[in-house]
Design an enzyme around this catalytic site. Structure first.
Site, PDB file in Angstrom:
ATOM      1  N   TYR A 161      56.124  83.203  70.660  1.00 23.82           N
ATOM      2  CA  TYR A 161      56.000  81.857  70.104  1.00 23.82           C
ATOM      3  C   TYR A 161      57.355  81.158  70.171  1.00 23.82           C
ATOM      4  O   TYR A 161      58.364  81.693  69.731  1.00 23.82           O
ATOM      5  CB  TYR A 161      55.520  81.924  68.659  1.00 23.82           C
ATOM      6  CG  TYR A 161      55.360  80.568  68.013  1.00 23.82           C
ATOM      7  CD1 TYR A 161      54.179  79.860  68.138  1.00 23.82           C
ATOM      8  CD2 TYR A 161      56.399  79.984  67.311  1.00 23.82           C
ATOM      9  CE1 TYR A 161      54.022  78.619  67.558  1.00 23.82           C
ATOM     10  CE2 TYR A 161      56.256  78.736  66.726  1.00 23.82           C
ATOM     11  CZ  TYR A 161      55.068  78.060  66.849  1.00 23.82           C
ATOM     12  OH  TYR A 161      54.923  76.823  66.281  1.00 23.82           O
ATOM     13  N   HIS A 202      45.351  72.461  62.111  1.00 22.00           N
ATOM     14  CA  HIS A 202      46.420  72.365  63.112  1.00 22.00           C
ATOM     15  C   HIS A 202      45.997  71.516  64.306  1.00 22.00           C
ATOM     16  O   HIS A 202      46.470  71.717  65.435  1.00 22.00           O
ATOM     17  CB  HIS A 202      46.842  73.767  63.576  1.00 22.00           C
ATOM     18  CG  HIS A 202      48.335  73.920  63.698  1.00 22.00           C
ATOM     19  ND1 HIS A 202      48.992  73.893  64.899  1.00 22.00           N
ATOM     20  CD2 HIS A 202      49.285  74.083  62.747  1.00 22.00           C
ATOM     21  CE1 HIS A 202      50.282  74.055  64.695  1.00 22.00           C
ATOM     22  NE2 HIS A 202      50.490  74.158  63.398  1.00 22.00           N
TER      23      HIS A 202
END
Length: 392
Positions: A161, A202
Protein backbone atom coordinates in the site's frame (compact mmCIF):
# COMPACT_ATOMS: atom_id res chain seq x y z
CA UNK A 1 7.16 40.05 12.52
CA UNK A 2 7.63 38.82 8.95
CA UNK A 3 7.80 35.40 7.29
CA UNK A 4 11.36 34.71 6.16
CA UNK A 5 11.30 31.15 4.83
CA UNK A 6 8.99 28.24 3.96
CA UNK A 7 10.37 24.70 3.76
CA UNK A 8 8.88 21.35 2.76
CA UNK A 9 9.72 18.05 4.48
CA UNK A 10 8.31 14.87 2.88
CA UNK A 11 9.53 12.33 5.45
CA UNK A 12 8.94 8.70 6.35
CA UNK A 13 8.64 7.25 9.82
CA UNK A 14 10.59 4.11 10.68
CA UNK A 15 7.45 2.07 9.85
CA UNK A 16 7.38 3.54 6.33
CA UNK A 17 4.49 5.96 6.84
CA UNK A 18 4.79 9.14 4.80
CA UNK A 19 4.22 12.62 6.25
CA UNK A 20 4.56 15.91 4.37
CA UNK A 21 5.38 18.66 6.86
CA UNK A 22 5.64 22.39 6.13
CA UNK A 23 7.73 24.69 8.32
CA UNK A 24 7.32 28.48 8.15
CA UNK A 25 10.01 30.63 9.80
CA UNK A 26 9.89 34.29 10.85
CA UNK A 27 12.38 37.02 11.65
CA UNK A 28 11.21 36.88 15.29
CA UNK A 29 12.65 33.38 15.69
CA UNK A 30 9.15 31.87 15.88
CA UNK A 31 8.29 29.07 13.48
CA UNK A 32 5.08 27.24 12.68
CA UNK A 33 4.27 23.74 11.46
CA UNK A 34 1.69 22.59 8.93
CA UNK A 35 0.89 19.34 7.19
CA UNK A 36 -0.17 18.43 3.64
CA UNK A 37 -3.11 16.12 3.01
CA UNK A 38 -2.29 14.23 -0.19
CA UNK A 39 1.34 13.44 0.47
CA UNK A 40 1.64 11.14 -2.55
CA UNK A 41 1.20 14.24 -4.73
CA UNK A 42 4.15 15.65 -2.83
CA UNK A 43 6.42 16.54 -5.74
CA UNK A 44 3.74 18.74 -7.29
CA UNK A 45 2.75 20.17 -3.91
CA UNK A 46 6.37 21.05 -3.08
CA UNK A 47 6.56 23.09 -6.29
CA UNK A 48 3.26 24.77 -5.42
CA UNK A 49 4.59 25.66 -1.94
CA UNK A 50 7.68 27.24 -3.50
CA UNK A 51 5.42 29.20 -5.84
CA UNK A 52 3.13 30.37 -3.03
CA UNK A 53 6.18 31.38 -0.99
CA UNK A 54 6.52 34.32 -3.38
CA UNK A 55 3.31 35.69 -1.84
CA UNK A 56 3.90 34.71 1.78
CA UNK A 57 7.60 35.39 2.42
CA UNK A 58 7.97 38.97 3.63
CA UNK A 59 4.35 39.12 4.86
CA UNK A 60 2.96 39.47 8.37
CA UNK A 61 1.91 35.94 9.46
CA UNK A 62 -1.09 37.42 11.30
CA UNK A 63 -2.69 38.36 7.98
CA UNK A 64 -4.01 34.84 7.38
CA UNK A 65 -7.23 35.88 5.63
CA UNK A 66 -5.50 38.18 3.14
CA UNK A 67 -2.79 35.61 2.47
CA UNK A 68 -5.36 32.84 2.01
CA UNK A 69 -7.27 34.90 -0.53
CA UNK A 70 -4.13 35.79 -2.45
CA UNK A 71 -2.86 32.21 -2.48
CA UNK A 72 -6.24 30.77 -3.51
CA UNK A 73 -7.19 33.39 -6.12
CA UNK A 74 -3.82 34.85 -7.10
CA UNK A 75 -3.51 32.97 -10.40
CA UNK A 76 -6.97 34.13 -11.59
CA UNK A 77 -7.95 30.45 -11.83
CA UNK A 78 -8.96 29.31 -8.30
CA UNK A 79 -6.77 26.77 -6.56
CA UNK A 80 -7.80 23.12 -6.62
CA UNK A 81 -6.37 20.05 -4.92
CA UNK A 82 -2.59 20.39 -5.40
CA UNK A 83 -2.50 24.10 -4.62
CA UNK A 84 -5.17 23.70 -1.92
CA UNK A 85 -2.93 21.16 -0.14
CA UNK A 86 -0.02 23.60 -0.39
CA UNK A 87 -2.20 26.42 0.98
CA UNK A 88 -3.33 24.13 3.80
CA UNK A 89 0.18 23.36 4.98
CA UNK A 90 1.19 27.03 4.91
CA UNK A 91 -2.03 28.27 6.54
CA UNK A 92 -1.84 25.82 9.46
CA UNK A 93 1.77 26.86 10.06
CA UNK A 94 0.78 30.54 10.05
CA UNK A 95 -1.87 29.89 12.70
CA UNK A 96 0.74 28.02 14.77
CA UNK A 97 2.96 31.11 14.56
CA UNK A 98 0.11 33.43 15.56
CA UNK A 99 -0.66 31.38 18.66
CA UNK A 100 3.01 31.09 19.66
CA UNK A 101 3.55 34.82 19.22
CA UNK A 102 0.97 35.59 21.92
CA UNK A 103 1.94 32.66 24.15
CA UNK A 104 -1.37 30.81 23.82
CA UNK A 105 -2.46 27.38 22.64
CA UNK A 106 -4.03 27.53 19.19
CA UNK A 107 -7.53 26.61 20.35
CA UNK A 108 -7.64 29.72 22.54
CA UNK A 109 -7.09 32.12 19.65
CA UNK A 110 -9.71 30.19 17.64
CA UNK A 111 -12.31 31.32 20.18
CA UNK A 112 -11.39 29.42 23.31
CA UNK A 113 -12.44 26.00 24.50
CA UNK A 114 -16.04 24.83 24.13
CA UNK A 115 -15.05 21.45 25.57
CA UNK A 116 -12.22 20.06 27.68
CA UNK A 117 -11.47 17.10 25.40
CA UNK A 118 -12.55 15.61 22.08
CA UNK A 119 -13.93 12.09 21.68
CA UNK A 120 -12.08 10.12 18.99
CA UNK A 121 -12.39 6.99 16.90
CA UNK A 122 -9.59 4.60 15.84
CA UNK A 123 -9.34 2.40 12.75
CA UNK A 124 -9.95 -1.30 13.35
CA UNK A 125 -9.42 -4.13 10.90
CA UNK A 126 -8.53 -7.72 10.23
CA UNK A 127 -8.34 -10.32 7.48
CA UNK A 128 -11.42 -12.12 8.88
CA UNK A 129 -14.54 -11.10 10.74
CA UNK A 130 -13.15 -12.63 13.92
CA UNK A 131 -9.88 -10.69 13.58
CA UNK A 132 -11.89 -7.50 13.07
CA UNK A 133 -13.97 -8.18 16.17
CA UNK A 134 -10.88 -9.00 18.23
CA UNK A 135 -9.20 -5.77 17.13
CA UNK A 136 -12.30 -3.76 18.02
CA UNK A 137 -12.50 -5.35 21.46
CA UNK A 138 -8.82 -4.55 22.07
CA UNK A 139 -9.53 -0.91 21.35
CA UNK A 140 -12.60 -0.88 23.59
CA UNK A 141 -10.50 -2.36 26.39
CA UNK A 142 -8.04 0.52 25.91
CA UNK A 143 -10.83 3.02 26.53
CA UNK A 144 -12.01 3.99 23.03
CA UNK A 145 -15.71 4.88 22.86
CA UNK A 146 -15.91 4.49 19.06
CA UNK A 147 -14.52 2.11 16.43
CA UNK A 148 -14.39 2.45 12.66
CA UNK A 149 -14.22 -0.19 9.96
CA UNK A 150 -14.12 0.00 6.16
CA UNK A 151 -15.76 -1.46 3.05
CA UNK A 152 -14.09 -4.86 2.50
CA UNK A 153 -12.48 -5.98 -0.72
CA UNK A 154 -13.50 -9.46 -1.88
CA UNK A 155 -9.92 -10.59 -2.49
CA UNK A 156 -6.88 -9.67 -0.38
CA UNK A 157 -4.68 -6.77 -1.42
CA UNK A 158 -1.56 -7.87 -3.29
CA UNK A 159 1.42 -5.52 -3.13
CA UNK A 160 2.56 -2.67 -0.88
CA UNK A 161 0.00 0.00 0.00
CA UNK A 162 1.35 3.42 -0.97
CA UNK A 163 4.29 1.99 -2.94
CA UNK A 164 5.60 3.06 -6.32
CA UNK A 165 3.50 0.29 -7.87
CA UNK A 166 -0.13 0.08 -6.85
CA UNK A 167 -1.40 -2.79 -4.74
CA UNK A 168 -4.35 -4.57 -6.37
CA UNK A 169 -7.48 -6.40 -5.23
CA UNK A 170 -10.94 -7.31 -6.50
CA UNK A 171 -14.14 -5.77 -5.22
CA UNK A 172 -17.38 -7.51 -6.18
CA UNK A 173 -20.09 -5.05 -5.01
CA UNK A 174 -22.73 -7.58 -3.93
CA UNK A 175 -20.24 -9.83 -2.15
CA UNK A 176 -18.62 -6.81 -0.52
CA UNK A 177 -22.01 -5.60 0.76
CA UNK A 178 -22.73 -9.03 2.26
CA UNK A 179 -19.32 -9.11 3.92
CA UNK A 180 -19.75 -5.57 5.28
CA UNK A 181 -23.17 -6.35 6.79
CA UNK A 182 -21.86 -9.55 8.36
CA UNK A 183 -18.88 -7.72 9.85
CA UNK A 184 -20.97 -4.82 11.13
CA UNK A 185 -23.47 -7.17 12.75
CA UNK A 186 -20.67 -9.10 14.43
CA UNK A 187 -19.09 -5.85 15.66
CA UNK A 188 -22.36 -4.60 17.11
CA UNK A 189 -22.97 -7.89 18.92
CA UNK A 190 -19.41 -7.89 20.29
CA UNK A 191 -19.12 -4.29 21.49
CA UNK A 192 -22.72 -3.81 22.57
CA UNK A 193 -25.07 -0.84 22.18
CA UNK A 194 -22.97 1.81 23.93
CA UNK A 195 -19.92 1.75 21.67
CA UNK A 196 -20.42 3.77 18.51
CA UNK A 197 -19.49 2.17 15.18
CA UNK A 198 -18.61 4.10 12.02
CA UNK A 199 -18.02 2.54 8.63
CA UNK A 200 -16.24 3.94 5.58
CA UNK A 201 -17.47 2.89 2.12
CA UNK A 202 -14.41 4.75 0.79
CA UNK A 203 -16.32 5.76 -2.39
CA UNK A 204 -16.06 2.13 -3.57
CA UNK A 205 -19.76 1.62 -4.32
CA UNK A 206 -22.05 3.24 -6.86
CA UNK A 207 -25.21 4.84 -5.40
CA UNK A 208 -27.50 1.85 -6.03
CA UNK A 209 -25.17 -0.49 -4.19
CA UNK A 210 -24.45 2.02 -1.45
CA UNK A 211 -28.15 2.56 -0.79
CA UNK A 212 -28.62 -1.21 -0.52
CA UNK A 213 -25.75 -1.36 2.01
CA UNK A 214 -27.09 1.54 4.07
CA UNK A 215 -30.55 0.02 4.27
CA UNK A 216 -29.15 -3.27 5.52
CA UNK A 217 -27.03 -1.49 8.14
CA UNK A 218 -29.93 0.50 9.59
CA UNK A 219 -30.80 -2.18 12.17
CA UNK A 220 -27.27 -1.99 13.63
CA UNK A 221 -27.47 1.79 14.22
CA UNK A 222 -24.18 3.03 12.76
CA UNK A 223 -22.96 6.39 14.01
CA UNK A 224 -22.40 7.22 10.36
CA UNK A 225 -21.69 5.74 6.95
CA UNK A 226 -18.81 7.63 5.36
CA UNK A 227 -18.14 8.41 1.69
CA UNK A 228 -21.10 6.41 0.49
CA UNK A 229 -20.57 7.53 -3.12
CA UNK A 230 -17.81 9.10 -5.19
CA UNK A 231 -16.91 12.67 -4.35
CA UNK A 232 -16.92 14.41 -7.73
CA UNK A 233 -20.67 15.12 -7.68
CA UNK A 234 -21.88 16.22 -4.23
CA UNK A 235 -25.48 16.35 -5.53
CA UNK A 236 -25.56 12.54 -5.55
CA UNK A 237 -25.88 12.59 -1.77
CA UNK A 238 -29.47 13.80 -2.19
CA UNK A 239 -30.28 10.49 -3.88
CA UNK A 240 -28.73 8.45 -1.06
CA UNK A 241 -30.27 10.67 1.65
CA UNK A 242 -33.81 10.12 0.30
CA UNK A 243 -33.50 6.35 0.47
CA UNK A 244 -31.88 5.58 3.83
CA UNK A 245 -32.13 6.73 7.42
CA UNK A 246 -28.50 6.09 8.41
CA UNK A 247 -26.42 9.20 9.16
CA UNK A 248 -24.13 10.12 6.24
CA UNK A 249 -20.65 11.65 6.42
CA UNK A 250 -18.65 13.11 3.53
CA UNK A 251 -16.15 15.78 2.56
CA UNK A 252 -12.58 14.53 2.93
CA UNK A 253 -11.94 14.87 -0.83
CA UNK A 254 -13.19 18.46 -1.15
CA UNK A 255 -10.61 21.23 -1.42
CA UNK A 256 -12.51 24.37 -0.40
CA UNK A 257 -15.84 25.58 0.97
CA UNK A 258 -17.51 25.47 -2.44
CA UNK A 259 -17.89 21.67 -2.89
CA UNK A 260 -19.44 21.63 0.61
CA UNK A 261 -22.06 24.23 -0.40
CA UNK A 262 -24.72 21.94 -1.81
CA UNK A 263 -24.59 19.19 0.82
CA UNK A 264 -24.69 21.72 3.65
CA UNK A 265 -27.49 23.85 2.23
CA UNK A 266 -29.54 20.79 1.20
CA UNK A 267 -28.73 19.09 4.51
CA UNK A 268 -28.04 15.90 2.56
CA UNK A 269 -25.23 14.84 4.91
CA UNK A 270 -25.14 14.69 8.69
CA UNK A 271 -21.39 15.08 9.26
CA UNK A 272 -18.80 17.21 7.44
CA UNK A 273 -15.57 15.27 6.97
CA UNK A 274 -13.35 18.33 6.55
CA UNK A 275 -9.68 17.59 5.89
CA UNK A 276 -7.78 20.60 7.25
CA UNK A 277 -4.71 19.57 5.24
CA UNK A 278 -6.60 19.54 1.91
CA UNK A 279 -9.41 22.07 2.30
CA UNK A 280 -7.24 25.16 2.73
CA UNK A 281 -6.09 24.93 6.33
CA UNK A 282 -7.61 26.39 9.45
CA UNK A 283 -8.80 29.59 7.74
CA UNK A 284 -11.13 27.67 5.40
CA UNK A 285 -12.07 25.02 7.96
CA UNK A 286 -13.49 27.61 10.34
CA UNK A 287 -15.76 28.99 7.62
CA UNK A 288 -17.11 25.54 6.72
CA UNK A 289 -17.53 24.64 10.40
CA UNK A 290 -19.58 27.74 11.21
CA UNK A 291 -21.61 27.36 8.01
CA UNK A 292 -22.41 23.76 8.96
CA UNK A 293 -23.42 24.92 12.44
CA UNK A 294 -26.22 26.99 10.91
CA UNK A 295 -27.64 23.73 9.51
CA UNK A 296 -27.06 21.66 12.68
CA UNK A 297 -24.41 19.58 10.90
CA UNK A 298 -21.49 18.42 13.02
CA UNK A 299 -17.88 18.22 11.87
CA UNK A 300 -15.85 15.01 11.92
CA UNK A 301 -12.41 16.17 10.72
CA UNK A 302 -10.62 13.72 8.44
CA UNK A 303 -7.28 12.79 9.97
CA UNK A 304 -5.41 9.75 8.61
CA UNK A 305 -2.14 11.72 8.75
CA UNK A 306 0.51 12.68 11.28
CA UNK A 307 0.82 14.58 14.57
CA UNK A 308 0.53 18.07 13.03
CA UNK A 309 -2.77 17.25 11.31
CA UNK A 310 -3.97 15.63 14.53
CA UNK A 311 -3.17 18.71 16.61
CA UNK A 312 -4.78 21.08 14.10
CA UNK A 313 -7.97 18.98 14.02
CA UNK A 314 -8.24 18.72 17.79
CA UNK A 315 -7.56 22.46 18.17
CA UNK A 316 -10.49 23.25 15.87
CA UNK A 317 -12.73 20.73 17.64
CA UNK A 318 -11.87 22.15 21.06
CA UNK A 319 -12.95 25.60 19.88
CA UNK A 320 -16.09 24.54 17.95
CA UNK A 321 -19.58 23.75 19.20
CA UNK A 322 -20.70 21.40 16.39
CA UNK A 323 -18.40 18.40 16.74
CA UNK A 324 -19.40 14.76 16.26
CA UNK A 325 -16.17 12.81 16.77
CA UNK A 326 -12.52 13.13 15.73
CA UNK A 327 -10.76 10.56 13.53
CA UNK A 328 -7.66 9.33 15.38
CA UNK A 329 -6.15 6.17 13.82
CA UNK A 330 -3.51 5.85 16.53
CA UNK A 331 -2.94 7.33 19.97
CA UNK A 332 -0.89 10.54 19.89
CA UNK A 333 2.54 10.06 21.41
CA UNK A 334 2.77 6.38 20.45
CA UNK A 335 4.30 6.79 16.98
CA UNK A 336 6.89 8.92 15.12
CA UNK A 337 8.16 10.26 18.44
CA UNK A 338 11.67 10.84 17.09
CA UNK A 339 10.30 13.04 14.30
CA UNK A 340 7.69 14.65 16.58
CA UNK A 341 9.04 14.62 20.15
CA UNK A 342 6.14 16.77 21.39
CA UNK A 343 2.58 15.67 20.55
CA UNK A 344 -0.90 16.29 21.95
CA UNK A 345 -2.55 14.27 24.72
CA UNK A 346 -4.87 11.23 24.67
CA UNK A 347 -6.60 9.16 27.36
CA UNK A 348 -9.61 6.82 27.46
CA UNK A 349 -10.80 7.64 23.95
CA UNK A 350 -10.42 11.43 24.20
CA UNK A 351 -7.73 13.79 22.88
CA UNK A 352 -6.87 17.34 23.87
CA UNK A 353 -4.19 19.93 23.18
CA UNK A 354 -1.74 20.83 25.94
CA UNK A 355 -1.83 24.31 27.43
CA UNK A 356 1.36 25.32 25.64
CA UNK A 357 1.83 28.02 22.98
CA UNK A 358 0.92 27.07 19.43
CA UNK A 359 -0.44 23.87 17.98
CA UNK A 360 1.15 21.65 20.62
CA UNK A 361 3.56 19.74 18.36
CA UNK A 362 7.28 20.05 17.72
CA UNK A 363 9.32 18.66 14.82
CA UNK A 364 12.97 17.54 14.89
CA UNK A 365 14.50 18.88 11.67
CA UNK A 366 17.78 17.00 12.15
CA UNK A 367 15.94 13.68 12.24
CA UNK A 368 13.67 14.80 9.40
CA UNK A 369 16.58 15.62 7.09
CA UNK A 370 17.76 12.03 7.48
CA UNK A 371 14.29 10.78 6.52
CA UNK A 372 13.57 12.89 3.44
CA UNK A 373 11.72 10.62 1.02
CA UNK A 374 10.33 10.60 -2.48
CA UNK A 375 6.64 11.23 -1.74
CA UNK A 376 5.25 9.53 -4.82
CA UNK A 377 3.09 6.43 -4.46
CA UNK A 378 -0.32 4.92 -5.23
CA UNK A 379 -3.46 3.94 -3.43
CA UNK A 380 -4.68 0.38 -4.12
CA UNK A 381 -6.17 -0.26 -7.54
CA UNK A 382 -9.44 -2.16 -7.18
CA UNK A 383 -11.20 -3.97 -10.00
CA UNK A 384 -14.62 -5.50 -10.45
CA UNK A 385 -14.88 -9.22 -11.33
CA UNK A 386 -15.12 -8.27 -15.01
CA UNK A 387 -11.83 -6.34 -14.83
CA UNK A 388 -13.33 -2.83 -14.75
CA UNK A 389 -11.55 -0.27 -12.59
CA UNK A 390 -13.40 0.88 -9.46
CA UNK A 391 -12.66 3.45 -6.79
CA UNK A 392 -10.13 2.53 -4.14
Amino acid sequence: MKVTQIRSFPVRDVDGRLYFIVRVDTDAGIYGLGEVGVARLGRSIAIAIDHLSEIVVGSDPWETERLWQQMFRGLFFPAERVYACAISGIDIALWDIKAKSVGMPLYKILGGPTREKVVCYPHVGGETTQELVDDALRHVDEGWKFVRTGQPTTTPLVGEYGGREAATAELDPMKSISMAVEQFGALREAVGPDIQICTDVHTRLDPTYSIALCRQLEEFKPFFVEDAVRSENPASYKNVRRQTSVPLAAGEHWWSKWPFREVIEDESIDYCRIDLCIVGGITETLKITHWAEAHYIDIVPHNPLGPVSTAACVSVCMASTNVGVQEMPRKPGTFATDLFPQQIEWKDGYAWCPDTPGIGVDFDIEVAEQRISDPRGWSPHLRRPDGAFTNN
